[in-house]
Design a protein around this motif. Structure first.
Motif, mmCIF file in Angstrom:
data_model
loop_
_atom_site.group_PDB
_atom_site.id
_atom_site.type_symbol
_atom_site.label_atom_id
_atom_site.label_comp_id
_atom_site.label_asym_id
_atom_site.label_seq_id
_atom_site.Cartn_x
_atom_site.Cartn_y
_atom_site.Cartn_z
ATOM 1 N N VAL A 1 0.393 -1.208 -0.306
ATOM 2 C CA VAL A 1 -0.034 0.236 0.480
ATOM 3 C C VAL A 1 1.384 1.385 -0.544
ATOM 4 O O VAL A 1 2.247 1.706 1.007
ATOM 5 C CB VAL A 1 -0.769 -0.089 1.200
ATOM 6 C CG1 VAL A 1 -1.901 1.411 1.503
ATOM 7 C CG2 VAL A 1 -1.813 -1.073 1.220
ATOM 8 N N LEU B 1 -1.521 3.721 10.817
ATOM 9 C CA LEU B 1 -2.679 3.247 10.261
ATOM 10 C C LEU B 1 -3.331 2.098 10.539
ATOM 11 O O LEU B 1 -3.080 1.698 11.357
ATOM 12 C CB LEU B 1 -2.754 2.451 8.711
ATOM 13 C CG LEU B 1 -1.679 3.590 7.401
ATOM 14 C CD1 LEU B 1 -0.931 2.691 6.574
ATOM 15 C CD2 LEU B 1 -2.730 3.731 6.932
ATOM 16 N N TYR B 2 -5.003 1.822 10.632
ATOM 17 C CA TYR B 2 -5.974 0.719 11.351
ATOM 18 C C TYR B 2 -5.830 0.387 9.493
ATOM 19 O O TYR B 2 -6.604 0.726 8.802
ATOM 20 C CB TYR B 2 -6.977 1.387 11.603
ATOM 21 C CG TYR B 2 -6.173 2.212 12.682
ATOM 22 C CD1 TYR B 2 -5.126 1.793 14.212
ATOM 23 C CD2 TYR B 2 -6.346 3.485 13.007
ATOM 24 C CE1 TYR B 2 -4.724 2.371 15.428
ATOM 25 C CE2 TYR B 2 -6.227 4.392 13.880
ATOM 26 C CZ TYR B 2 -5.679 3.881 15.215
ATOM 27 O OH TYR B 2 -4.655 4.802 16.215
ATOM 28 N N ASN C 1 0.263 -2.574 10.084
ATOM 29 C CA ASN C 1 0.620 -2.243 8.877
ATOM 30 C C ASN C 1 2.097 -2.558 9.654
ATOM 31 O O ASN C 1 1.951 -2.461 10.627
ATOM 32 C CB ASN C 1 0.470 -1.163 8.237
ATOM 33 C CG ASN C 1 1.460 -0.123 8.449
ATOM 34 O OD1 ASN C 1 2.802 0.416 8.699
ATOM 35 N ND2 ASN C 1 1.201 0.456 9.218
ATOM 36 N N LEU D 1 -0.223 -4.250 4.261
ATOM 37 C CA LEU D 1 -1.574 -4.843 4.978
ATOM 38 C C LEU D 1 -1.738 -6.188 4.820
ATOM 39 O O LEU D 1 -1.303 -7.405 3.816
ATOM 40 C CB LEU D 1 -2.611 -4.452 4.316
ATOM 41 C CG LEU D 1 -2.300 -2.343 4.872
ATOM 42 C CD1 LEU D 1 -3.450 -1.881 4.372
ATOM 43 C CD2 LEU D 1 -1.693 -1.951 6.649
ATOM 44 N N THR E 1 -9.113 -6.442 2.881
ATOM 45 C CA THR E 1 -8.648 -6.380 4.494
ATOM 46 C C THR E 1 -9.978 -6.032 5.255
ATOM 47 O O THR E 1 -11.302 -5.667 4.726
ATOM 48 C CB THR E 1 -8.093 -5.253 3.867
ATOM 49 O OG1 THR E 1 -7.127 -5.383 5.419
ATOM 50 C CG2 THR E 1 -8.568 -4.374 3.192
ATOM 51 N N GLU E 2 -9.345 -5.911 6.645
ATOM 52 C CA GLU E 2 -10.059 -5.012 7.288
ATOM 53 C C GLU E 2 -10.736 -3.539 6.098
ATOM 54 O O GLU E 2 -9.566 -2.978 6.165
ATOM 55 C CB GLU E 2 -9.460 -4.550 8.949
ATOM 56 C CG GLU E 2 -9.503 -6.046 9.525
ATOM 57 C CD GLU E 2 -8.442 -7.203 8.927
ATOM 58 O OE1 GLU E 2 -7.389 -6.289 8.509
ATOM 59 O OE2 GLU E 2 -8.382 -8.244 9.173
ATOM 60 N N ILE F 1 -9.795 -0.198 6.158
ATOM 61 C CA ILE F 1 -9.020 0.497 6.262
ATOM 62 C C ILE F 1 -8.318 1.914 6.879
ATOM 63 O O ILE F 1 -9.974 3.021 6.403
ATOM 64 C CB ILE F 1 -8.218 1.096 5.187
ATOM 65 C CG1 ILE F 1 -7.678 -0.426 4.731
ATOM 66 C CG2 ILE F 1 -6.868 1.774 5.645
ATOM 67 C CD1 ILE F 1 -7.247 -0.633 3.718
ATOM 68 N N SER F 2 -8.469 3.469 7.340
ATOM 69 C CA SER F 2 -8.798 3.725 8.755
ATOM 70 C C SER F 2 -7.664 4.764 9.097
ATOM 71 O O SER F 2 -6.317 4.281 9.550
ATOM 72 C CB SER F 2 -9.328 3.986 8.885
ATOM 73 O OG SER F 2 -9.493 3.771 10.828
ATOM 74 N N VAL G 1 -8.692 9.320 3.955
ATOM 75 C CA VAL G 1 -7.596 7.924 3.865
ATOM 76 C C VAL G 1 -7.583 7.547 1.897
ATOM 77 O O VAL G 1 -8.997 7.717 2.210
ATOM 78 C CB VAL G 1 -7.837 6.505 4.677
ATOM 79 C CG1 VAL G 1 -7.098 5.342 3.866
ATOM 80 C CG2 VAL G 1 -7.568 7.119 6.135
ATOM 81 N N VAL H 1 -6.845 5.044 -0.636
ATOM 82 C CA VAL H 1 -5.745 3.570 -0.670
ATOM 83 C C VAL H 1 -5.440 3.480 -1.877
ATOM 84 O O VAL H 1 -6.140 3.280 -2.638
ATOM 85 C CB VAL H 1 -5.778 2.871 0.065
ATOM 86 C CG1 VAL H 1 -5.250 1.701 0.175
ATOM 87 C CG2 VAL H 1 -6.429 2.988 1.706
#
Length: 155
Positions: free
Chosen positions: A7, A33-34, A37, A57, A73-74, A76-77, A95, A97
């Motif tokens: 990413v 990042l959530y 990573n 990620l 993926t979960e 992303i925030s 965000v 991506v």
């Protein structure tokens, strides 16, 4: 097999956090990042121009179902931490991506074809769908034609 995606993260700070004359940051910034990573917090130091950072990620998916595999993926925030040390403060962040899946399973016949293309596309790229799938379809059609012709000749 661990599924991962690279990413690219480009932090675009608000005007108050930059020196407009030099186009550099006027304070230390970190992007968190959530989900987690591989690099942890992405740090951008005061006095430097923010640059694009690549991190990795985790993905959820099954590459054994190629070419019909899919990955998620979960959500992303991100948060931006402004300042340094104990005085850092959280700021909300927008965000965006950009990611590319490099692919895992390929047909060995496509490797020479892929490698002669400009930029040498990665395994799992559009060339797999645009070429390999059609080659497989053509081979199946040829085999069916052969079997039908053979059956007619035997009768």
């Amino acid at each position: 097999m661990e599924n991962k995606v690279d990413v690219k993260v480009l932090m675009v700070p608000e005007d108050a956090l930059t020196d407009q004359r030099l186009d550099v940051l006027n304070t230390d910034l970190s992007v968190r990042l959530y989900p987690w990573n591989t690099l942890g917090d992405l740090n951008f130091l005061a006095g430097a121009a923010p640059a694009e950072v690549t991190t990795t990620l985790d993905l959820h998916g099954d590459p054994t179902t190629w070419p019909f595999d899919s990955y998620t993926t979960e959500a992303i925030s991100a948060d931006v931490l402004v300042g340094a040390g104990a005085e850092r403060e959280f700021h909300p962040a927008r965000v965006e991506v950009e990611a590319a899946i490099q692919g895992w399973d390929i047909s060995s016949a496509a490797v020479p074809l892929r490698n002669i293309l400009p930029g040498a596309p990665p395994p799992g790229a559009w060339i797999d769908i645009a070429l390999v799938m059609w080659v497989v379809v053509a081979l199946v059609a040829a085999m069916v034609t052969y079997v039908v012709a053979w059956l007619r000749q035997v009768d």
